[in-house]
Design a protein around this motif. Sequence first.
Motif, PDB file in Angstrom:
ATOM      1  N   GLY A  74      14.964 122.902  18.474  1.00  0.00           N
ATOM      2  CA  GLY A  74      15.956 123.209  17.463  1.00  0.00           C
ATOM      3  C   GLY A  74      16.476 121.932  16.832  1.00  0.00           C
ATOM      4  O   GLY A  74      16.145 120.825  17.269  1.00  0.00           O
ATOM      5  N   ALA A  75      17.305 122.108  15.811  1.00  0.00           N
ATOM      6  CA  ALA A  75      17.862 120.959  15.107  1.00  0.00           C
ATOM      7  C   ALA A  75      19.194 121.347  14.478  1.00  0.00           C
ATOM      8  O   ALA A  75      19.505 122.537  14.333  1.00  0.00           O
ATOM      9  CB  ALA A  75      16.895 120.474  14.023  1.00  0.00           C
ATOM     10  N   ALA A  76      19.949 120.334  14.110  1.00  0.00           N
ATOM     11  CA  ALA A  76      21.209 120.534  13.412  1.00  0.00           C
ATOM     12  C   ALA A  76      21.392 119.410  12.406  1.00  0.00           C
ATOM     13  O   ALA A  76      21.026 118.265  12.679  1.00  0.00           O
ATOM     14  CB  ALA A  76      22.377 120.553  14.387  1.00  0.00           C
ATOM     15  N   GLU A  77      21.934 119.755  11.260  1.00  0.00           N
ATOM     16  CA  GLU A  77      22.317 118.770  10.250  1.00  0.00           C
ATOM     17  C   GLU A  77      23.808 118.936  10.033  1.00  0.00           C
ATOM     18  O   GLU A  77      24.317 120.066  10.027  1.00  0.00           O
ATOM     19  CB  GLU A  77      21.549 119.019   8.956  1.00  0.00           C
ATOM     20  CG  GLU A  77      21.824 117.989   7.895  1.00  0.00           C
ATOM     21  CD  GLU A  77      21.005 118.225   6.624  1.00  0.00           C
ATOM     22  OE1 GLU A  77      20.980 117.319   5.796  1.00  0.00           O
ATOM     23  OE2 GLU A  77      20.422 119.314   6.476  1.00  0.00           O
ATOM     24  N   PHE A  78      24.523 117.812   9.874  1.00  0.00           N
ATOM     25  CA  PHE A  78      25.970 117.892   9.788  1.00  0.00           C
ATOM     26  C   PHE A  78      26.537 116.617   9.176  1.00  0.00           C
ATOM     27  O   PHE A  78      25.827 115.635   8.980  1.00  0.00           O
ATOM     28  CB  PHE A  78      26.587 118.126  11.174  1.00  0.00           C
ATOM     29  CG  PHE A  78      26.015 117.237  12.252  1.00  0.00           C
ATOM     30  CD1 PHE A  78      26.550 115.990  12.508  1.00  0.00           C
ATOM     31  CD2 PHE A  78      24.923 117.654  12.994  1.00  0.00           C
ATOM     32  CE1 PHE A  78      26.024 115.174  13.504  1.00  0.00           C
ATOM     33  CE2 PHE A  78      24.387 116.853  14.002  1.00  0.00           C
ATOM     34  CZ  PHE A  78      24.937 115.614  14.243  1.00  0.00           C
ATOM     35  N   ILE A  79      27.831 116.650   8.922  1.00  0.00           N
ATOM     36  CA  ILE A  79      28.580 115.480   8.457  1.00  0.00           C
ATOM     37  C   ILE A  79      29.514 115.048   9.581  1.00  0.00           C
ATOM     38  O   ILE A  79      30.239 115.875  10.147  1.00  0.00           O
ATOM     39  CB  ILE A  79      29.409 115.786   7.187  1.00  0.00           C
ATOM     40  CG1 ILE A  79      28.517 116.262   6.045  1.00  0.00           C
ATOM     41  CG2 ILE A  79      30.249 114.571   6.781  1.00  0.00           C
ATOM     42  CD1 ILE A  79      27.544 115.227   5.514  1.00  0.00           C
ATOM     43  N   VAL A  80      29.480 113.758   9.918  1.00  0.00           N
ATOM     44  CA  VAL A  80      30.383 113.188  10.913  1.00  0.00           C
ATOM     45  C   VAL A  80      31.586 112.626  10.171  1.00  0.00           C
ATOM     46  O   VAL A  80      31.448 111.756   9.318  1.00  0.00           O
ATOM     47  CB  VAL A  80      29.701 112.061  11.715  1.00  0.00           C
ATOM     48  CG1 VAL A  80      30.667 111.485  12.745  1.00  0.00           C
ATOM     49  CG2 VAL A  80      28.420 112.547  12.364  1.00  0.00           C
ATOM     50  N   ASN A  81      32.769 113.144  10.486  1.00  0.00           N
ATOM     51  CA  ASN A  81      34.023 112.661   9.924  1.00  0.00           C
ATOM     52  C   ASN A  81      34.742 111.954  11.063  1.00  0.00           C
ATOM     53  O   ASN A  81      35.111 112.588  12.055  1.00  0.00           O
ATOM     54  CB  ASN A  81      34.860 113.838   9.424  1.00  0.00           C
ATOM     55  CG  ASN A  81      34.080 114.689   8.433  1.00  0.00           C
ATOM     56  OD1 ASN A  81      33.965 114.350   7.281  1.00  0.00           O
ATOM     57  ND2 ASN A  81      33.511 115.788   8.918  1.00  0.00           N
ATOM     58  N   GLY A  82      34.903 110.626  10.950  1.00  0.00           N
ATOM     59  CA  GLY A  82      35.393 109.910  12.109  1.00  0.00           C
ATOM     60  C   GLY A  82      36.417 108.839  11.827  1.00  0.00           C
ATOM     61  O   GLY A  82      36.647 108.440  10.686  1.00  0.00           O
ATOM     62  N   THR A  83      36.993 108.381  12.935  1.00  0.00           N
ATOM     63  CA  THR A  83      37.905 107.235  12.954  1.00  0.00           C
ATOM     64  C   THR A  83      37.393 106.280  14.024  1.00  0.00           C
ATOM     65  O   THR A  83      37.110 106.694  15.149  1.00  0.00           O
ATOM     66  CB  THR A  83      39.345 107.670  13.283  1.00  0.00           C
ATOM     67  OG1 THR A  83      39.773 108.632  12.315  1.00  0.00           O
ATOM     68  CG2 THR A  83      40.294 106.471  13.275  1.00  0.00           C
ATOM     69  N   TYR A  84      37.273 105.025  13.656  1.00  0.00           N
ATOM     70  CA  TYR A  84      36.803 103.966  14.553  1.00  0.00           C
ATOM     71  C   TYR A  84      38.026 103.401  15.259  1.00  0.00           C
ATOM     72  O   TYR A  84      38.788 102.629  14.698  1.00  0.00           O
ATOM     73  CB  TYR A  84      36.083 102.919  13.716  1.00  0.00           C
ATOM     74  CG  TYR A  84      35.336 101.847  14.451  1.00  0.00           C
ATOM     75  CD1 TYR A  84      34.790 102.032  15.707  1.00  0.00           C
ATOM     76  CD2 TYR A  84      35.142 100.615  13.837  1.00  0.00           C
ATOM     77  CE1 TYR A  84      34.085 101.027  16.348  1.00  0.00           C
ATOM     78  CE2 TYR A  84      34.432  99.601  14.460  1.00  0.00           C
ATOM     79  CZ  TYR A  84      33.910  99.810  15.718  1.00  0.00           C
ATOM     80  OH  TYR A  84      33.206  98.811  16.343  1.00  0.00           O
ATOM     81  N   LYS A  85      38.232 103.752  16.536  1.00  0.00           N
ATOM     82  CA  LYS A  85      39.471 103.468  17.265  1.00  0.00           C
ATOM     83  C   LYS A  85      39.461 102.165  18.042  1.00  0.00           C
ATOM     84  O   LYS A  85      40.498 101.506  18.157  1.00  0.00           O
ATOM     85  CB  LYS A  85      39.765 104.592  18.262  1.00  0.00           C
ATOM     86  CG  LYS A  85      39.861 105.958  17.665  1.00  0.00           C
ATOM     87  CD  LYS A  85      40.275 107.010  18.683  1.00  0.00           C
ATOM     88  CE  LYS A  85      39.405 107.033  19.913  1.00  0.00           C
ATOM     89  NZ  LYS A  85      39.745 108.117  20.861  1.00  0.00           N
ATOM     90  N   ALA A  86      38.330 101.829  18.656  1.00  0.00           N
ATOM     91  CA  ALA A  86      38.247 100.631  19.505  1.00  0.00           C
ATOM     92  C   ALA A  86      36.901  99.966  19.259  1.00  0.00           C
ATOM     93  O   ALA A  86      35.886 100.648  19.138  1.00  0.00           O
ATOM     94  CB  ALA A  86      38.397 101.003  20.979  1.00  0.00           C
ATOM     95  N   THR A  87      36.891  98.646  19.193  1.00  0.00           N
ATOM     96  CA  THR A  87      35.679  97.908  18.865  1.00  0.00           C
ATOM     97  C   THR A  87      34.569  98.196  19.866  1.00  0.00           C
ATOM     98  O   THR A  87      34.760  98.085  21.071  1.00  0.00           O
ATOM     99  CB  THR A  87      35.965  96.401  18.808  1.00  0.00           C
ATOM    100  OG1 THR A  87      36.994  96.174  17.838  1.00  0.00           O
ATOM    101  CG2 THR A  87      34.722  95.614  18.423  1.00  0.00           C
ATOM    102  N   ASP A  88      33.419  98.584  19.336  1.00  0.00           N
ATOM    103  CA  ASP A  88      32.230  98.836  20.142  1.00  0.00           C
ATOM    104  C   ASP A  88      31.386  97.565  20.139  1.00  0.00           C
ATOM    105  O   ASP A  88      31.275  96.886  19.109  1.00  0.00           O
ATOM    106  CB  ASP A  88      31.441 100.006  19.544  1.00  0.00           C
ATOM    107  CG  ASP A  88      30.562 100.711  20.551  1.00  0.00           C
ATOM    108  OD1 ASP A  88      30.314 100.156  21.636  1.00  0.00           O
ATOM    109  OD2 ASP A  88      30.099 101.832  20.235  1.00  0.00           O
TER     110      ASP A  88
END
Length: 131
Positions: A74-88
Amino acid sequence: MTQDVIARYFEAFNAGDNEGMLACLTPDVEHHVNEGQIRVGKVKFGEFLAHMDHCYSENLTDMVFFANTDGTRGAAEFIVNGTYKATDEGLPEAHGQTYRLPAGSFFSFKGGQISRVVTYYNLADWVRQVS
């Protein structure tokens, strides 16, 4: 059924329910992350989720699910709506930047559970948005 499992997986994601996500996975799940190494098993997947929760706050919208006829993929397509909280590690410094990013995930199934998760997004686009 395949699309139902994918829907439960992403409903748990949007609810911040890591245990609910893990319940959708086989014990030996293979997690292929964008720009990273393959992680094997629920423990490694759970560690990844904890890291993501620390660095990012994300909600997925505009989700569309797909499945093959025999229920093995299976598969999924989507939009990620995010906030970058802590440095990766290795990425730009975080200071609450927001982003909106198209993404997709691909799944394999075994025994009615997800046995492989592959996620793709445009890292260069994300870096541009948070820089």
